[in-house]
Each structure stands twice: as structure tokens, then as C-alpha cells.
Design a protein around this motif. Sequence first.
Motif, short mmCIF file in Angstrom:
data_model
loop_
_atom_site.label_atom_id
_atom_site.label_comp_id
_atom_site.label_asym_id
_atom_site.label_seq_id
_atom_site.Cartn_x
_atom_site.Cartn_y
_atom_site.Cartn_z
N HIS A 142 0.51 -1.64 0.07
CA HIS A 142 0.05 0.18 0.18
C HIS A 142 1.26 1.46 -0.40
O HIS A 142 2.25 1.09 0.17
CB HIS A 142 -0.87 0.23 1.47
N HIS B 105 0.21 2.86 11.56
CA HIS B 105 0.51 3.85 11.23
C HIS B 105 0.73 4.80 11.97
O HIS B 105 0.47 6.38 11.68
CB HIS B 105 0.98 4.93 9.58
N HIS C 226 -5.01 4.00 6.38
CA HIS C 226 -5.08 3.27 4.96
C HIS C 226 -4.36 1.88 4.99
O HIS C 226 -4.45 1.24 3.79
CB HIS C 226 -4.06 4.56 4.37
N HIS D 154 10.90 -0.28 1.91
CA HIS D 154 10.79 1.00 1.65
C HIS D 154 11.17 1.89 3.65
O HIS D 154 10.96 0.65 4.19
CB HIS D 154 9.63 1.67 1.93
N GLU E 233 6.11 -4.32 7.85
CA GLU E 233 5.13 -3.96 6.98
C GLU E 233 4.73 -5.72 6.38
O GLU E 233 4.01 -6.41 6.32
CB GLU E 233 5.11 -3.29 6.39
FE FE2 Z 1 1.99 1.19 5.73
#
Ligand code: FE2
Length: 313
Positions: A10, A53, A115, A180, A271
Motif C-alpha cells: 500500500h 502507522h 490506509h 521502504h 510490514e
Molecule cells: Fe505502510
Amino acid sequence: MSLALVCMSHSPLLEFNDPPADVKAEVEDAFATARSFVHDYDPTLVVSFAPDHYNGFFYDLMPPFCIGYEALGVGDYGTTAGPLDVPTPIAEQLAAWVADHDLDVAISRKMEIDHGAIQPLEILFGGIDEVPTIPVFVNGVAKPFVKMSRVRRLGEAIGSFLATLHGERVLVVGSGGLSHDPPVPQWATADDAQRALLLDGRHPTAAARDARQQRVIDTGKAFAAGTATIQDLNPVWDRALMRTLATGDLSPIDAMTPEQMALDAGNSAHEVRTWVAAFAALGQAGPYDVLSSCYRPIREYIAGFGVMTARTS
Ligand SMILES: [Fe+2]
Ligand SMILES: O=C(O)/C=C/C(=O)/C=C/C=C(/O)C(=O)O
């Protein structure tokens, strides 16, 4: 009993920062493939493994895992706010089953989700309450992290429960990763204002949320321009993990450590725990086939961006 799976990265930047048109088209194609896979499978129940988050889970009480009996989206980054359609009795049975399998999992009767959990539901179903969904929070940003073997065992316990639901067609979803390193504050290096957010920054004002989000959007633009200081994406690491997940033998993942994962693939690479849990769950219904798999490192999204679909053979 068969199960189906969609795992996907995502990004809060999906609607805010545009990669080059061919890359964006590739992502749209991957989403369309996953949508069509899900449409054909026609699930009656979704179990969604997703991180948060610091929008729903904070350091005032941070569990490694949490099963939602009821849940609502907080509406960050323009995602849908409001309640999911959680089948509470099945969520309660799931939590009891998991406890009975020697795993200590928190439960929430009012889970707030961001999200990370909402985006796949919107992309796959066009809304957050289209299909009954049990959200399972998997901590992917807040130290300390439990061992990867524990994540695999959680997925297996949940999958073994799902395999008993003979009247249901269950889709497991894993949301997050891959490599990331977005600018999520870390407790150890956070200033006082950031620590206040990490501690219990629920329900910010619209202005505070906007300011926080703008910082991430700006970082994405700088990362694409080559001027951000965040850690680079690691496509080699991402592709290797996707290959392992596709084999059906998740045992090599037990050797991954949080420290090495962060070094190799950034602070939000944790994640991928959601992918590991989802594949472990899928494996409980028997051998599986990966039906589609695509990957692109996308700096505009600050994400090693992958989408996989799989189904019991
Ligand atoms: Fe994330
Ligand atoms: O709240 C902040 O200050 C920073 C938030 C982020 O960097 C959020 C990143 C979100 C993601 O979903 C991701 O996985 O990159």
C-alpha cells in the motif's frame, strides 16, 4: 476447504504523487488483475492482515497482533472513514481458536484502522463494507518486534481456523511492505512533539493530520527527485522474499531478524509481516499456486511495490 490470497503493497501516496505513466499503468494493471481474481473467487469473508502507522495503535498500548471484533477507518490520506462490516461472532471464535493454539493476541471491540488496512479493501472491492471483513493488526512500525517465526505461527493458527469454515469462501489479504523507509518517526530519535504523537496521537485535528501527511508527500517527491535522505528501496531483497513466499515453504523466513530487515530494506520493511502471516494462513488449506505476481520499485510511492494473488491448488 480452499483459500485465496491477495498480498499487496500500500502507499499513502497513491493518490498524491504520480510515478511515470507507464509505471502507473503497470500498477493499475496489477490492481485490475487482483480485482478480477477476487471477483471470480467471490469471497464471503475477508481476513485482512495490515499494519498501522500511529493512527489507530500507539505506544500507550502497543500489541504485536490484534484481532478486531469491530473496526472503523480513520480516514487518513483520503481513505474512507467509518465502520467495516466485521462479522463479530466469527472474529470472537477466531480469537478463541488462536488463544487455544498458544498465541497471545489482543482483541479490540473498536479497532481504528488506517490506509494500511483500508486501501486494499477500496482497491479490491470498491468500498470498506462490501464484504464481511475481520481485520488483524500486525505491528510493522513500532519496536519491539516479535520474531518472524511468531508471525508465521499466527498466520498458521488463523489459517487452520479458516480451513474449518466450510460454508465460507475466505480471502486472506496481506497489506504492506515491501522494502521502504518512509518518514515514520522512531521513538528513539523522535522529538517531544513526535513522541506525543507516537504515544497517543489519536484523532488529530484536520490541520494536524494535513501537516503530518504533507511531510510524507513532500518526502515522496524528494525521494523521486533523488534528494531525500531516507534509505533506498531494495528490489533484490523484495524479489527474493516474493520468491520464497511463492514456494510454499516459509521456513527460511524464520531466520530473518528485525535488525537485519531494517538494515536491508528500511524501517517499514517490517510490514512484510502481513504478507508472511497471509501466506502462512493460505498454506493451511494445502499447497497453493501463485496466479499473478508483479513488482516495481516506485520511489514516488516510497515503496517496493508488489502485488501477488494465490489460491489453494
Ligand atoms: Fe505502510
Ligand atoms: O506520520 C508520519 O509522520 C509519517 C508517516 C509515514 O511516513 C507513513 C507511511 C505510510 C505507509 O503506509 C508506508 O508504509 O509507507
